[in-house]
Design a protein around this motif. Structure first.
Motif, PDB file in Angstrom:
ATOM      1  N   PRO A  18     -29.435 -45.857  21.754  1.00 50.23           N
ATOM      2  CA  PRO A  18     -28.537 -46.749  22.337  1.00 50.23           C
ATOM      3  C   PRO A  18     -26.999 -46.199  21.948  1.00 50.23           C
ATOM      4  O   PRO A  18     -26.854 -45.242  21.028  1.00 50.23           O
ATOM      5  CB  PRO A  18     -28.883 -48.011  21.528  1.00 50.23           C
ATOM      6  N   LEU A  19     -25.894 -46.803  22.634  1.00 44.61           N
ATOM      7  CA  LEU A  19     -24.694 -46.433  22.247  1.00 44.61           C
ATOM      8  C   LEU A  19     -24.433 -47.812  21.542  1.00 44.61           C
ATOM      9  O   LEU A  19     -24.767 -48.644  21.836  1.00 44.61           O
ATOM     10  CB  LEU A  19     -23.720 -46.707  23.597  1.00 44.61           C
ATOM     11  N   GLY A  20     -23.885 -47.193  20.146  1.00 46.74           N
ATOM     12  CA  GLY A  20     -23.671 -48.291  19.458  1.00 46.74           C
ATOM     13  C   GLY A  20     -22.373 -48.548  18.807  1.00 46.74           C
ATOM     14  O   GLY A  20     -21.338 -47.441  18.987  1.00 46.74           O
ATOM     15  N   ASN A  21     -21.717 -49.520  18.448  1.00 49.98           N
ATOM     16  CA  ASN A  21     -20.422 -49.793  18.209  1.00 49.98           C
ATOM     17  C   ASN A  21     -20.201 -51.264  17.378  1.00 49.98           C
ATOM     18  O   ASN A  21     -21.222 -51.811  17.541  1.00 49.98           O
ATOM     19  CB  ASN A  21     -19.576 -50.099  19.572  1.00 49.98           C
ATOM     20  N   ILE A  22     -19.208 -51.378  16.814  1.00 50.65           N
ATOM     21  CA  ILE A  22     -18.953 -52.654  16.092  1.00 50.65           C
ATOM     22  C   ILE A  22     -17.490 -53.078  16.897  1.00 50.65           C
ATOM     23  O   ILE A  22     -16.811 -52.548  17.198  1.00 50.65           O
ATOM     24  CB  ILE A  22     -18.555 -52.253  14.682  1.00 50.65           C
ATOM     25  N   SER A  23     -17.738 -54.379  17.352  1.00 51.65           N
ATOM     26  CA  SER A  23     -16.792 -55.175  18.056  1.00 51.65           C
ATOM     27  C   SER A  23     -15.581 -55.568  17.301  1.00 51.65           C
ATOM     28  O   SER A  23     -15.845 -55.497  15.767  1.00 51.65           O
ATOM     29  CB  SER A  23     -17.194 -56.259  18.781  1.00 51.65           C
ATOM     30  N   ILE A  24     -14.539 -55.965  17.729  1.00 53.30           N
ATOM     31  CA  ILE A  24     -13.456 -56.443  17.004  1.00 53.30           C
ATOM     32  C   ILE A  24     -13.984 -57.846  16.281  1.00 53.30           C
ATOM     33  O   ILE A  24     -13.206 -58.008  15.080  1.00 53.30           O
ATOM     34  CB  ILE A  24     -12.095 -56.779  17.853  1.00 53.30           C
ATOM     35  N   ASP A  25     -14.866 -58.580  16.440  1.00 54.89           N
ATOM     36  CA  ASP A  25     -15.367 -59.893  15.946  1.00 54.89           C
ATOM     37  C   ASP A  25     -16.449 -59.396  14.767  1.00 54.89           C
ATOM     38  O   ASP A  25     -17.261 -60.209  14.635  1.00 54.89           O
ATOM     39  CB  ASP A  25     -15.816 -60.762  16.725  1.00 54.89           C
ATOM     40  N   ASN A  26     -16.589 -58.142  14.482  1.00 56.42           N
ATOM     41  CA  ASN A  26     -17.493 -57.499  13.566  1.00 56.42           C
ATOM     42  C   ASN A  26     -18.880 -57.634  14.015  1.00 56.42           C
ATOM     43  O   ASN A  26     -20.080 -57.980  13.318  1.00 56.42           O
ATOM     44  CB  ASN A  26     -17.412 -58.086  12.247  1.00 56.42           C
ATOM     45  N   GLU A  27     -19.305 -57.630  15.540  1.00 54.58           N
ATOM     46  CA  GLU A  27     -20.499 -57.841  16.068  1.00 54.58           C
ATOM     47  C   GLU A  27     -21.082 -56.363  16.108  1.00 54.58           C
ATOM     48  O   GLU A  27     -20.319 -55.518  16.511  1.00 54.58           O
ATOM     49  CB  GLU A  27     -20.552 -58.502  17.225  1.00 54.58           C
ATOM     50  N   ILE A  28     -22.245 -55.972  16.017  1.00 56.18           N
ATOM     51  CA  ILE A  28     -22.849 -54.892  16.136  1.00 56.18           C
ATOM     52  C   ILE A  28     -23.273 -54.868  17.724  1.00 56.18           C
ATOM     53  O   ILE A  28     -23.973 -55.594  18.037  1.00 56.18           O
ATOM     54  CB  ILE A  28     -24.257 -54.582  15.279  1.00 56.18           C
ATOM     55  N   VAL A  29     -22.768 -53.942  18.476  1.00 59.59           N
ATOM     56  CA  VAL A  29     -23.141 -53.791  19.743  1.00 59.59           C
ATOM     57  C   VAL A  29     -23.926 -52.699  20.091  1.00 59.59           C
ATOM     58  O   VAL A  29     -23.746 -51.332  19.737  1.00 59.59           O
ATOM     59  CB  VAL A  29     -21.931 -53.835  20.535  1.00 59.59           C
ATOM     60  N   LEU A  30     -25.055 -52.904  20.708  1.00 55.28           N
ATOM     61  CA  LEU A  30     -26.182 -51.783  21.165  1.00 55.28           C
ATOM     62  C   LEU A  30     -26.374 -51.824  22.840  1.00 55.28           C
ATOM     63  O   LEU A  30     -26.446 -52.968  23.111  1.00 55.28           O
ATOM     64  CB  LEU A  30     -27.324 -52.011  20.595  1.00 55.28           C
ATOM     65  N   GLU A  31     -26.108 -50.844  23.376  1.00 50.74           N
ATOM     66  CA  GLU A  31     -26.233 -50.628  24.848  1.00 50.74           C
ATOM     67  C   GLU A  31     -27.077 -49.643  25.128  1.00 50.74           C
ATOM     68  O   GLU A  31     -27.175 -48.376  24.682  1.00 50.74           O
ATOM     69  CB  GLU A  31     -24.643 -50.370  25.365  1.00 50.74           C
ATOM     70  N   TRP A  32     -27.923 -49.729  26.248  1.00 58.06           N
ATOM     71  CA  TRP A  32     -28.807 -48.992  26.875  1.00 58.06           C
ATOM     72  C   TRP A  32     -28.627 -48.973  28.591  1.00 58.06           C
ATOM     73  O   TRP A  32     -28.415 -50.118  28.847  1.00 58.06           O
ATOM     74  CB  TRP A  32     -30.288 -49.180  26.691  1.00 58.06           C
ATOM     75  N   TRP A  33     -28.852 -47.932  29.008  1.00 58.87           N
ATOM     76  CA  TRP A  33     -28.690 -47.637  30.544  1.00 58.87           C
ATOM     77  C   TRP A  33     -30.107 -46.980  30.875  1.00 58.87           C
ATOM     78  O   TRP A  33     -30.268 -46.036  30.171  1.00 58.87           O
ATOM     79  CB  TRP A  33     -27.487 -46.691  30.811  1.00 58.87           C
ATOM     80  N   HIS A  34     -30.500 -47.409  31.992  1.00 53.55           N
ATOM     81  CA  HIS A  34     -31.733 -46.698  32.338  1.00 53.55           C
ATOM     82  C   HIS A  34     -31.461 -46.974  34.155  1.00 53.55           C
ATOM     83  O   HIS A  34     -31.600 -48.106  34.528  1.00 53.55           O
ATOM     84  CB  HIS A  34     -32.928 -47.270  31.985  1.00 53.55           C
TER      85      HIS A  34
END
Length: 72
Positions: free
Chosen positions: A6-22
């Motif tokens: 996944p593309l991983g990131n941390i948002s401005i609100d301290n959420e862990i964000v994981l994204e997958w594309w298919h």
């Protein structure tokens, strides 16, 4: 089943964000302090081609989201 990192990131609100594309689909999971939410996207129409909701760490829910992403 198909797998990709996944593309991983941390948002401005301290959420862990994981994204997958298919292909034309995208699955985004937001891990917050008190909840885990998802957004499924399969087009640009926000009313008819996107779905969001909350999930638990139930294996069936996670498997269902992954199957949706990887199915043709």
């Amino acid at each position: 089943m198909w797998w990709n990192q996944p593309l991983g990131n941390i948002s401005i609100d301290n959420e862990i964000v994981l994204e997958w594309w298919h292909k034309e689909k995208k699955l985004t999971i937001y891990v917050c302090k008190n909840s885990i939410d998802y957004i499924k996207v399969w087009g640009s129409d926000m009313d008819n081609e996107m779905e969001d909701g909350s999930i638990s760490l139930n294996e069936n829910e996670l498997t269902s989201l992954w199957k949706w992403l990887t199915e043709k």
